[in-house]
Motif scaffolding. Sequence first.
Motif, mmCIF file in Angstrom:
data_model
loop_
_atom_site.group_PDB
_atom_site.id
_atom_site.type_symbol
_atom_site.label_atom_id
_atom_site.label_comp_id
_atom_site.label_asym_id
_atom_site.label_seq_id
_atom_site.Cartn_x
_atom_site.Cartn_y
_atom_site.Cartn_z
ATOM 1 N N THR A 66 0.724 -1.474 -0.101
ATOM 2 C CA THR A 66 -0.284 0.227 -0.319
ATOM 3 C C THR A 66 0.622 1.029 0.414
ATOM 4 O OG1 THR A 66 -0.008 0.048 2.580
ATOM 5 C CG2 THR A 66 -1.839 -1.264 1.430
ATOM 6 N N SER A 67 0.568 1.913 -0.588
ATOM 7 C CA SER A 67 1.156 3.408 -0.480
ATOM 8 C C SER A 67 0.459 4.996 -0.649
ATOM 9 C CB SER A 67 2.314 3.477 -1.835
ATOM 10 O OG SER A 67 1.833 3.391 -3.228
ATOM 11 N N VAL A 68 0.743 5.757 -0.982
ATOM 12 C CA VAL A 68 -0.642 7.073 -1.441
ATOM 13 C C VAL A 68 0.768 8.101 -2.347
ATOM 14 C CG1 VAL A 68 -1.129 7.541 1.051
ATOM 15 C CG2 VAL A 68 0.622 7.993 1.292
ATOM 16 N N GLY A 69 -0.184 8.655 -2.789
ATOM 17 C CA GLY A 69 0.814 9.729 -4.104
ATOM 18 C C GLY A 69 2.025 10.408 -3.142
ATOM 19 N N ALA A 70 1.989 10.672 -1.968
ATOM 20 C CA ALA A 70 3.588 11.261 -1.487
ATOM 21 C C ALA A 70 4.460 10.768 -1.466
ATOM 22 C CB ALA A 70 2.855 12.139 -0.319
ATOM 23 N N ALA A 71 4.164 9.162 -1.367
ATOM 24 C CA ALA A 71 5.262 8.769 -1.755
ATOM 25 C C ALA A 71 6.657 8.780 -2.803
ATOM 26 C CB ALA A 71 5.083 7.443 -1.802
ATOM 27 N N VAL A 72 5.965 9.800 -3.888
ATOM 28 C CA VAL A 72 6.870 9.830 -5.065
ATOM 29 C C VAL A 72 7.374 11.491 -5.294
ATOM 30 C CG1 VAL A 72 6.765 10.233 -7.570
ATOM 31 C CG2 VAL A 72 4.904 8.269 -6.250
ATOM 32 N N GLN A 73 7.644 11.945 -4.517
ATOM 33 C CA GLN A 73 8.086 13.544 -4.727
ATOM 34 C C GLN A 73 7.604 14.387 -3.664
ATOM 35 O OE1 GLN A 73 12.236 14.285 -6.302
ATOM 36 N NE2 GLN A 73 11.192 12.609 -5.849
ATOM 37 N N GLY A 74 6.979 13.761 -2.744
ATOM 38 C CA GLY A 74 6.015 14.984 -1.899
ATOM 39 C C GLY A 74 4.383 15.003 -3.138
ATOM 40 N N SER A 75 4.600 14.301 -4.551
ATOM 41 C CA SER A 75 3.235 14.406 -5.068
ATOM 42 C C SER A 75 3.661 13.847 -6.273
ATOM 43 C CB SER A 75 2.809 15.544 -4.701
ATOM 44 O OG SER A 75 1.044 15.596 -6.039
ATOM 45 N N PRO A 76 2.477 12.885 -7.348
ATOM 46 C CA PRO A 76 3.210 13.392 -8.206
ATOM 47 C C PRO A 76 2.718 13.630 -9.413
ATOM 48 C CG PRO A 76 1.395 11.037 -7.655
ATOM 49 C CD PRO A 76 1.691 12.187 -6.210
ATOM 50 N N ALA A 77 1.919 14.979 -9.339
ATOM 51 C CA ALA A 77 2.739 16.394 -9.774
ATOM 52 C C ALA A 77 3.894 16.863 -9.635
ATOM 53 C CB ALA A 77 0.824 17.296 -8.634
ATOM 54 N N ASN A 78 3.992 17.231 -8.251
ATOM 55 C CA ASN A 78 6.012 17.782 -8.016
ATOM 56 C C ASN A 78 6.804 16.836 -9.128
ATOM 57 O OD1 ASN A 78 4.694 19.149 -6.195
ATOM 58 N ND2 ASN A 78 5.870 17.957 -4.212
ATOM 59 N N ALA A 79 6.499 15.455 -8.867
ATOM 60 C CA ALA A 79 8.183 14.293 -9.720
ATOM 61 C C ALA A 79 7.340 15.256 -11.517
ATOM 62 C CB ALA A 79 7.192 12.733 -9.918
ATOM 63 N N VAL A 80 6.269 15.522 -12.422
ATOM 64 C CA VAL A 80 5.754 15.676 -13.402
ATOM 65 C C VAL A 80 6.876 17.405 -13.624
ATOM 66 C CG1 VAL A 80 3.972 16.017 -14.981
ATOM 67 C CG2 VAL A 80 4.249 14.239 -13.284
ATOM 68 N N ALA A 81 6.358 18.425 -12.546
ATOM 69 C CA ALA A 81 6.897 19.187 -12.857
ATOM 70 C C ALA A 81 8.563 19.030 -12.793
ATOM 71 C CB ALA A 81 5.966 20.218 -11.608
ATOM 72 N N TRP A 82 8.945 18.744 -11.908
ATOM 73 C CA TRP A 82 10.179 18.346 -11.689
ATOM 74 C C TRP A 82 11.397 17.956 -13.041
ATOM 75 C CZ3 TRP A 82 13.016 14.070 -13.032
ATOM 76 C CH2 TRP A 82 14.313 13.656 -13.114
ATOM 77 N N LEU A 83 10.497 17.349 -13.775
ATOM 78 C CA LEU A 83 10.912 16.751 -14.950
ATOM 79 C C LEU A 83 9.980 17.097 -16.734
ATOM 80 C CD1 LEU A 83 11.877 14.163 -17.146
ATOM 81 C CD2 LEU A 83 9.507 13.375 -16.750
ATOM 82 N N ALA A 84 9.179 17.817 -16.422
ATOM 83 C CA ALA A 84 9.163 19.545 -17.357
ATOM 84 C C ALA A 84 10.480 20.372 -17.049
ATOM 85 C CB ALA A 84 7.609 19.574 -17.156
ATOM 86 N N ASN A 85 10.652 21.143 -15.847
ATOM 87 C CA ASN A 85 11.795 21.667 -15.895
ATOM 88 C C ASN A 85 13.439 21.158 -16.220
ATOM 89 O OD1 ASN A 85 9.899 23.587 -14.583
ATOM 90 N ND2 ASN A 85 10.261 22.975 -12.332
ATOM 91 N N THR A 86 13.740 19.742 -15.621
ATOM 92 C CA THR A 86 15.029 19.602 -15.622
ATOM 93 C C THR A 86 15.123 19.406 -17.457
ATOM 94 O OG1 THR A 86 14.674 18.072 -13.690
ATOM 95 C CG2 THR A 86 15.710 17.577 -16.613
ATOM 96 N N LEU A 87 13.999 18.793 -18.542
ATOM 97 C CA LEU A 87 14.143 18.449 -19.236
ATOM 98 C C LEU A 87 13.840 19.994 -20.033
ATOM 99 C CD1 LEU A 87 11.170 15.299 -20.157
ATOM 100 C CD2 LEU A 87 13.596 15.655 -20.342
ATOM 101 N N GLY A 88 13.064 20.620 -19.896
ATOM 102 C CA GLY A 88 12.980 22.321 -20.355
ATOM 103 C C GLY A 88 14.403 22.929 -20.736
ATOM 104 N N GLU A 89 15.546 22.955 -19.408
ATOM 105 C CA GLU A 89 16.479 23.292 -19.678
ATOM 106 C C GLU A 89 17.306 22.343 -20.568
ATOM 107 O OE1 GLU A 89 17.512 22.594 -15.518
ATOM 108 O OE2 GLU A 89 16.970 24.876 -15.301
ATOM 109 N N LEU A 90 16.905 20.978 -21.182
ATOM 110 C CA LEU A 90 17.456 20.883 -22.192
ATOM 111 C C LEU A 90 17.133 21.256 -23.658
ATOM 112 C CD1 LEU A 90 18.421 17.274 -20.582
ATOM 113 C CD2 LEU A 90 19.942 18.667 -20.759
ATOM 114 N N GLY A 91 16.132 21.821 -22.865
ATOM 115 C CA GLY A 91 14.916 22.808 -24.693
ATOM 116 C C GLY A 91 14.435 21.134 -25.288
#
Length: 265
Positions: free
Chosen positions: A194-219
């Motif tokens: 069992t788990s909750v969404g907070a197990a992923v970087q505090g929230s799955p939406a936070n993880a997606v935002a991290w990826l959007a920013n990481t990839l954005g820096e790479l164009g």
Amino acid sequence: MDQDLINSLGDELYSAFLTRSTITPLTGRGLDITLEQAYQIQQRFIACRLEAGETVVGKKIGVTSKPVQQFLGVYQPDFGILTSGMQIAGDNVIDLDGLIQPKAEAELAFVLKEDLNGPGITAMDVIRATDYVVPCFEIVDSRITDWKIRIEDTVADNASCGVYVLGDVKGDPRKLDLTLAGMVLYKNGELYSTSVGAAVQGSPANAVAWLANTLGELGIPFKAGEVILSGSQSELVAVQHGDELECNVGGLGRCKVKFSGRSAV
């Protein structure tokens, strides 16, 4: 490391993918591989798949939860590219004969209705740009022998991408608390974790935002229609012929998958 060696290592990973074989860890060959060079190797690996006729359909975040980090001995997120050959549709049956040493993880997938261009993307931006979320299974698979990987190995290996299955129920992330939504995982009808969404970087939406920013820096932008896998909320699950997995997400629905074929090597 020069470009010829980067290309050679990417080609080696692609060959392992085609032949369902493994290679020795790149980091165990006396090579001083930086994380940037590992992503360049990944780009070569993906380029080979695209040249063979696949297309890019999304991105994935890897190594986000503590159980997965502890299992792999990798303690920072990474990312990979999803291609058209990775999505399993229809009856959600996964043929183990097409994989090497698979392990399943349960997570949330975000399907975008708008482009997202980082950096500067917030979790709220992700929610606004998302068409819907669905529970899903990602079946990670490593071309590195016995999963003996460091962060540079899994990055080069396209974040250990295998295949993925999306659930049928589409949820509106504006009407769900993705942080507190509970996930229950069953294996062969028995409770596995069992788990909750907070197990992923505090929230799955936070993880997606991290990826959007990481990839954005790479164009590299997120594009409307793309699938973004937000990272495992479960432990990695070993699978073999006949196994059935089901994950249920509170307020959203479930995703089920079955495995057939011989056990992975």
